[in-house]
Design a protein around this motif. Structure first.
Motif, PDB file in Angstrom:
ATOM      1  N   ARG A  39       0.920  -1.296   0.052  1.00 20.70           N
ATOM      2  CA  ARG A  39       0.205   0.146   0.098  1.00 20.70           C
ATOM      3  C   ARG A  39       0.881   1.201   0.005  1.00 20.70           C
ATOM      4  O   ARG A  39       0.473   2.347  -0.517  1.00 20.70           O
ATOM      5  N   THR A  40       1.942   1.184   0.979  1.00 19.85           N
ATOM      6  CA  THR A  40       2.768   2.335   1.028  1.00 19.85           C
ATOM      7  C   THR A  40       3.267   2.693  -0.605  1.00 19.85           C
ATOM      8  O   THR A  40       3.544   3.756  -0.708  1.00 19.85           O
ATOM      9  N   LEU A  41       3.991   1.683  -0.934  1.00 23.06           N
ATOM     10  CA  LEU A  41       4.607   1.705  -2.329  1.00 23.06           C
ATOM     11  C   LEU A  41       3.563   2.250  -3.430  1.00 23.06           C
ATOM     12  O   LEU A  41       3.821   3.386  -4.248  1.00 23.06           O
ATOM     13  N   TYR A  42       2.401   1.728  -3.330  1.00 26.65           N
ATOM     14  CA  TYR A  42       1.231   2.093  -4.497  1.00 26.65           C
ATOM     15  C   TYR A  42       0.868   3.512  -4.245  1.00 26.65           C
ATOM     16  O   TYR A  42       0.757   4.182  -5.193  1.00 26.65           O
ATOM     17  N   GLU A  43       0.510   3.783  -2.955  1.00 30.79           N
ATOM     18  CA  GLU A  43       0.487   5.305  -2.682  1.00 30.79           C
ATOM     19  C   GLU A  43       1.266   6.439  -3.004  1.00 30.79           C
ATOM     20  O   GLU A  43       0.926   7.463  -3.173  1.00 30.79           O
ATOM     21  N   ASN A  44       2.654   5.934  -2.979  1.00 26.04           N
ATOM     22  CA  ASN A  44       3.719   6.837  -3.096  1.00 26.04           C
ATOM     23  C   ASN A  44       4.057   6.915  -4.656  1.00 26.04           C
ATOM     24  O   ASN A  44       4.937   7.158  -5.181  1.00 26.04           O
ATOM     25  N   GLY A  45       2.977   6.113  -5.655  1.00 30.63           N
ATOM     26  CA  GLY A  45       3.330   6.291  -6.927  1.00 30.63           C
ATOM     27  C   GLY A  45       4.350   5.178  -7.629  1.00 30.63           C
ATOM     28  O   GLY A  45       4.673   5.502  -8.740  1.00 30.63           O
ATOM     29  N   VAL A  46       4.925   4.368  -6.924  1.00 31.78           N
ATOM     30  CA  VAL A  46       5.682   3.176  -7.367  1.00 31.78           C
ATOM     31  C   VAL A  46       4.812   2.173  -8.184  1.00 31.78           C
ATOM     32  O   VAL A  46       3.880   1.661  -7.573  1.00 31.78           O
ATOM     33  N   LYS A  47       5.388   2.014  -9.329  1.00 25.93           N
ATOM     34  CA  LYS A  47       4.662   0.954 -10.073  1.00 25.93           C
ATOM     35  C   LYS A  47       4.708  -0.491  -9.455  1.00 25.93           C
ATOM     36  O   LYS A  47       6.109  -0.713  -9.219  1.00 25.93           O
ATOM     37  N   VAL A  48       3.900  -1.342  -9.107  1.00 18.31           N
ATOM     38  CA  VAL A  48       3.980  -2.618  -8.552  1.00 18.31           C
ATOM     39  C   VAL A  48       3.148  -3.629  -9.277  1.00 18.31           C
ATOM     40  O   VAL A  48       2.252  -3.335  -9.890  1.00 18.31           O
ATOM     41  N   THR A  49       3.894  -4.892  -9.080  1.00 12.32           N
ATOM     42  CA  THR A  49       3.115  -6.075  -9.708  1.00 12.32           C
ATOM     43  C   THR A  49       3.047  -7.084  -8.697  1.00 12.32           C
ATOM     44  O   THR A  49       3.858  -7.021  -7.665  1.00 12.32           O
ATOM     45  N   ILE A  50       2.250  -8.122  -8.806  1.00 12.73           N
ATOM     46  CA  ILE A  50       1.941  -9.135  -7.596  1.00 12.73           C
ATOM     47  C   ILE A  50       2.671 -10.403  -8.147  1.00 12.73           C
ATOM     48  O   ILE A  50       1.905 -10.829  -9.256  1.00 12.73           O
ATOM     49  N   ASN A  51       3.364 -11.244  -7.510  1.00 12.95           N
ATOM     50  CA  ASN A  51       3.973 -12.339  -8.036  1.00 12.95           C
ATOM     51  C   ASN A  51       4.121 -13.518  -6.947  1.00 12.95           C
ATOM     52  O   ASN A  51       3.924 -13.377  -5.994  1.00 12.95           O
ATOM     53  N   THR A  52       4.580 -14.472  -7.799  1.00 13.31           N
ATOM     54  CA  THR A  52       4.364 -15.635  -6.712  1.00 13.31           C
ATOM     55  C   THR A  52       6.023 -16.331  -6.366  1.00 13.31           C
ATOM     56  O   THR A  52       5.790 -16.818  -5.367  1.00 13.31           O
ATOM     57  N   ASP A  53       7.054 -15.932  -7.035  1.00 12.94           N
ATOM     58  CA  ASP A  53       8.336 -16.159  -6.519  1.00 12.94           C
ATOM     59  C   ASP A  53       8.528 -17.886  -6.622  1.00 12.94           C
ATOM     60  O   ASP A  53       9.172 -18.257  -7.443  1.00 12.94           O
ATOM     61  N   ASP A  54       8.190 -18.332  -5.309  1.00 11.85           N
ATOM     62  CA  ASP A  54       8.399 -19.776  -5.560  1.00 11.85           C
ATOM     63  C   ASP A  54       7.138 -20.667  -4.924  1.00 11.85           C
ATOM     64  O   ASP A  54       7.143 -20.990  -4.048  1.00 11.85           O
ATOM     65  N   LEU A  55       6.244 -20.718  -5.832  1.00 11.17           N
ATOM     66  CA  LEU A  55       4.913 -21.304  -5.514  1.00 11.17           C
ATOM     67  C   LEU A  55       5.071 -22.599  -4.812  1.00 11.17           C
ATOM     68  O   LEU A  55       4.319 -22.568  -4.116  1.00 11.17           O
ATOM     69  N   LEU A  56       5.892 -23.462  -5.391  1.00 11.95           N
ATOM     70  CA  LEU A  56       5.805 -24.573  -4.717  1.00 11.95           C
ATOM     71  C   LEU A  56       6.359 -24.636  -3.215  1.00 11.95           C
ATOM     72  O   LEU A  56       5.861 -25.450  -2.331  1.00 11.95           O
ATOM     73  N   LEU A  57       7.096 -23.737  -2.846  1.00 17.39           N
ATOM     74  CA  LEU A  57       7.441 -23.612  -1.394  1.00 17.39           C
ATOM     75  C   LEU A  57       6.744 -22.770  -0.549  1.00 17.39           C
ATOM     76  O   LEU A  57       6.560 -22.930   0.509  1.00 17.39           O
ATOM     77  N   PHE A  58       6.027 -21.893  -1.201  1.00 20.39           N
ATOM     78  CA  PHE A  58       5.067 -20.905  -0.439  1.00 20.39           C
ATOM     79  C   PHE A  58       3.696 -21.157  -0.212  1.00 20.39           C
ATOM     80  O   PHE A  58       2.872 -20.687   0.033  1.00 20.39           O
ATOM     81  N   ASP A  59       3.367 -22.334  -1.255  1.00 16.43           N
ATOM     82  CA  ASP A  59       2.046 -22.801  -1.371  1.00 16.43           C
ATOM     83  C   ASP A  59       0.871 -21.891  -1.573  1.00 16.43           C
ATOM     84  O   ASP A  59      -0.177 -22.165  -1.060  1.00 16.43           O
TER      85      ASP A  59
END
Ligand SMILES: [Zn+2]
Length: 313
Positions: A260-280
């Motif tokens: 939220r802090t990043l988004y509200e400060n105008g930083v472009k963000v995307t949401i990703n999984t990184d290591d799906l198998l490990l983080f389930d």
């Protein structure tokens, strides 16, 4: 699709969220498949990950001792690659950037074998997905040696981006300059794991010194208004990975996740999984976790989803 996305979040309806087009721009290819898929494919029961890992090395240790015995060597890697594309198909990931290490490419017989194999999985499971292969180097690598043999992997034009992973405190960012200069000659998108465990200043330095276009993680930037302004002004996108950061202890919780802090400060963000198998947690679940924790609202999450779908630097 926006309505379906909203309904999926409000109703906690995974099936609806699966149907919505999404991106996943930070995925380690050997850990991009779901545990359930792997269990079915290998006909084994795999242990669930613990709620928290003891940092990157704790995670790696758990993977090596718990999952890898069931799917090791070239054969195991190929199965996990296949599962990563199967997940992209299942989850309607219409833009997918996955990273591959040179050691893995060599293990399966080099680029000549690797490219047709990967393209086969792409065509089989998610032919309509825009697939952007990324070449990744571990921070502990011999930079000069890897720079010298980069042409072998890049001359075919298959890779779209470069990444360095595996620990931010292994060597100073300056040491990676040759690797990134060479990547520039091939017009690759330049990314790096930074600001995952590191500080806002680490993020700024890496962007300035290596000329990064995007940052994998980068959540450390949220502690500095100045660095967030720098990222926003220079349109540097952060590909953040909520479950990874929470489970490795780099973020306190989903509720307090700094997106939220990043988004509200105008930083472009995307949401990703990184290591799906490990983080389930597959990509639709990452959106759901943030929504249910109250980290972001519907419009904001949709905005971020769209950012991932249309954000080529
Ligand atoms: Zn990563």
């Amino acid at each position: 699709m926006k309505d379906l996305f909203f309904e999926g979040l409000i109703e906690n309806d995974t099936e609806k969220l699966l149907r919505v087009p999404k991106s996943d721009i930070h995925v380690h290819s050997t850990k991009g498949c779901r545990r359930e898929w792997l269990e079915e494919r290998l006909n084994v029961d795999l242990p669930k990950p613990p709620p928290k890992f003891d940092g990157l090395w704790g995670m790696q240790g758990w993977f090596t001792s718990t999952i890898k015995p069931y799917c090791s060597g070239a054969e195991g890697i190929i199965v996990r690659w296949e599962g990563s594309f199967a997940e992209a198909g299942r989850n309607n990931i219409t833009r997918l950037a996955m990273n591959f290490g040179v050691t893995e490419i060599e293990l399966v017989g080099g680029m000549e074998t690797f490219v047709p194999m990967i393209e086969g999985f792409h065509k089989k499971y998610c032919p309509d997905t825009v697939f952007e292969p990324e070449i990744t180097y571990v921070a502990a690598c011999d930079v000069q040696m890897e720079t010298d043999r980069m042409d072998e992997y890049l001359s075919s034009g298959y890779f779209r981006s470069i990444d360095v992973c595996g620990g931010e405190d292994i060597k100073p960012v300056e040491d990676f300059i040759p690797l990134y200069r060479k990547a520039e000659q091939y017009r690759l998108i330049k990314r790096m794991h930074v600001g995952e465990s590191g500080s806002a200043e680490d993020v700024r330095r890496a962007v300035e010194i290596l000329g990064l276009d995007e940052v994998h993680h980068g959540i450390g930037a949220a502690s500095s208004k100045e660095v967030m302004r720098f990222l926003a002004d220079n349109k540097i996108q952060l590909n953040v990975c909520p479950s990874s950061n929470v489970m490795l202890g780099y973020a306190k919780s989903y509720k307090e996740y700094p997106i939220r802090t990043l988004y509200e400060n105008g930083v472009k963000v995307t949401i990703n999984t990184d290591d799906l198998l490990l983080f389930d947690s597959s990509i639709e679940n990452e959106y759901l976790l943030l929504y249910n924790a109250g980290a972001l609202g519907l419009e904001e999450l949709n905005d971020i989803r769209m950012q991932g779908l249309c954000s080529l630097p």
